[in-house]
Design an enzyme around this catalytic site. Structure first.
Site, short mmCIF file in Angstrom:
data_model
loop_
_atom_site.label_atom_id
_atom_site.label_comp_id
_atom_site.label_asym_id
_atom_site.label_seq_id
_atom_site.Cartn_x
_atom_site.Cartn_y
_atom_site.Cartn_z
N ILE A 158 0.92 -1.19 -0.15
CA ILE A 158 -0.02 0.06 -0.01
C ILE A 158 0.90 1.18 -0.02
CG2 ILE A 158 -1.66 1.31 1.18
CD1 ILE A 158 -2.79 -1.42 2.37
N SER A 236 -4.56 3.40 8.20
CA SER A 236 -4.00 2.12 8.39
C SER A 236 -4.70 1.37 9.70
CB SER A 236 -2.73 2.01 8.55
OG SER A 236 -2.11 0.58 8.81
N ARG A 237 -4.32 1.85 10.77
CA ARG A 237 -4.67 1.49 12.06
C ARG A 237 -5.26 2.55 13.08
NH1 ARG A 237 -6.64 -2.03 9.43
NH2 ARG A 237 -6.69 -4.11 9.77
N ASP A 261 -9.13 8.01 8.56
CA ASP A 261 -10.05 7.02 8.07
C ASP A 261 -10.36 5.77 9.27
OD1 ASP A 261 -12.07 5.76 6.28
OD2 ASP A 261 -10.44 4.08 6.10
N GLU A 266 -12.62 2.96 17.61
CA GLU A 266 -13.52 3.02 16.69
C GLU A 266 -14.43 1.75 16.95
OE1 GLU A 266 -12.10 0.68 12.54
OE2 GLU A 266 -10.88 2.40 13.21
N HIS A 298 -13.43 4.05 8.33
CA HIS A 298 -12.93 2.90 8.00
C HIS A 298 -13.47 2.26 6.52
CE1 HIS A 298 -10.17 -0.33 10.14
NE2 HIS A 298 -9.97 -0.49 8.52
N GLN A 299 -13.29 3.14 5.68
CA GLN A 299 -13.66 2.88 4.14
C GLN A 299 -12.74 2.68 3.14
OE1 GLN A 299 -16.19 6.62 4.10
NE2 GLN A 299 -15.71 6.25 2.05
N ALA A 300 -11.27 3.02 3.55
CA ALA A 300 -10.39 2.90 2.49
C ALA A 300 -10.41 1.74 1.88
CB ALA A 300 -9.02 3.19 3.24
#
Length: 337
Positions: A158, A236-237, A261, A266, A298-300
């Site tokens: 990535i 990422s996280r 993201d 979350e 978190h939609q990447a």
């Protein structure tokens, strides 16, 4: 064999069912649930030999014990990350665990750039204005990315795609990772110590996994090194960024933009509709108040290409389990091998 999937999104379900149909026809029964797997919902997995989990499920020792006692023998995680699974407990209870080791890196890298561009050019603020027929440009000034420095933290698949896009913008490239990527070096990337990357980059994008060594990688010290007008992107996280330190930095009027993201707390919020509730997470609510911060849920990874690939790999992992095979996606081997 009966299989149950947790945290299945509406747009994901047809792709998951298609992958199962193509691989297994009607040999296995798949049940898709929107709820997340945790201590409160684990009873719904009773009698299912295979559980398909998602990144927001809580698979701690208590949940894994209940799964094993209820007849579950295999967990197939529908994501690359697996920090939500207690692997030692899974092995103790005889549970096979697999994950999706990779999927389209373009999905996440492209979305990271969408965040970077949106905060740089104030797209969200501009959209809110024009919806009210306010067409002023005050406060919307961004910067040319050409000639600026992109700091890529993590240069795997990535990160390498992110770097190629940055190269296309004509940016100088700095990288930090435990291993140098020749593909990134071919773009002119210079690998530097982490501190130098934070200090020199105009844009910092995070592409490393969440491990004990990377937890709060972006802490108060790292943020203090960054330029006042730098942009920070995390696709990422969430645990890579110390939220309290980030809030203090933003309160001080530093950082030109932040695109997130992911968020370290979350679980129990992202992927759910909280619009009719009081947001109990004060830190997340506070982040939302900053006009230069953009938070997405978190939609990447969420493209048709990536989700289809995740579904196919998950089906392949189930097929390996049925055939008593292991592979690169296996995190915990079957107890019989």
């Amino acid at each position: 064999m009966e299989i149950v999937a947790y945290g299945v999104l509406a747009d994901e379900e047809p792709l998951l069912r298609k992958a199962f149909e193509e691989a297994f026809a009607d040999r296995h029964e798949l049940r898709c649930l929107g709820l997340f797997l945790d201590r409160d919902t684990v009873a719904t997995a009773l009698g299912y030999e295979v559980v398909l989990s998602c990144v927001n499920d809580t698979l701690d020792a208590e949940v894994l014990r209940a799964l094993a006692d209820g007849g579950t023998r295999m967990i197939a995680q529908r994501s690359t990350g697996y920090n939500n699974i207690d692997l030692d407990a899974a092995e103790k209870f005889g549970l096979t665990v697999a994950r999706v080791s990779s999927y389209s890196p373009h999905s996440v890298a492209e979305f990271a750039w969408a965040l970077a561009l949106a905060v740089n050019r104030r797209i969200v603020r501009a959209t809110h204005r024009t919806r009210d027929f306010d067409f002023r440009l005050d406060g919307l000034m961004g910067r040319d990315l050409h000639g600026l420095t992109a700091g890529v933290v993590g240069t795997g698949k990535i990160g390498a795609v992110f770097a190629r896009i940055a190269h296309g913008f004509g940016m100088r490239l700095l990288g930090w990772d435990v291993a140098e990527n020749p593909d990134c070096q071919a773009l002119g990337m210079e690998y530097v110590p982490r501190e130098r990357l934070f200090a020199e980059a105009d844009l910092v994008s995070l592409h490393v996994p969440l491990l004990p060594d990377t937890h709060h990688l972006v802490d108060a010290g790292a943020l203090a090194l960054m330029k006042d007008d730098a942009i920070l992107v995390n696709s990422s996280r969430g645990g890579l960024v110390d939220t309290d330190a980030l809030l203090e930095t933003l309160r001080a009027g530093r950082l030109s933009g932040v695109g997130l993201d992911v968020y370290e707390e979350e679980a129990g919020v992202f992927f759910l509709d909280k619009s009719l509730e009081v947001m109990a997470d004060e830190r997340l609510a506070r982040l939302m108040t900053f006009s230069n911060v953009l938070v997405t849920s978190h939609q990447a990874y969420f493209t048709r290409d990536a989700v289809s690939q995740i579904a196919r790999t998950t089906v392949s992992n189930v097929g390996d389990y049925v055939a008593a095979r292991t592979g690169e996606n296996t995190l915990v081997k079957p107890a019989t091998t």
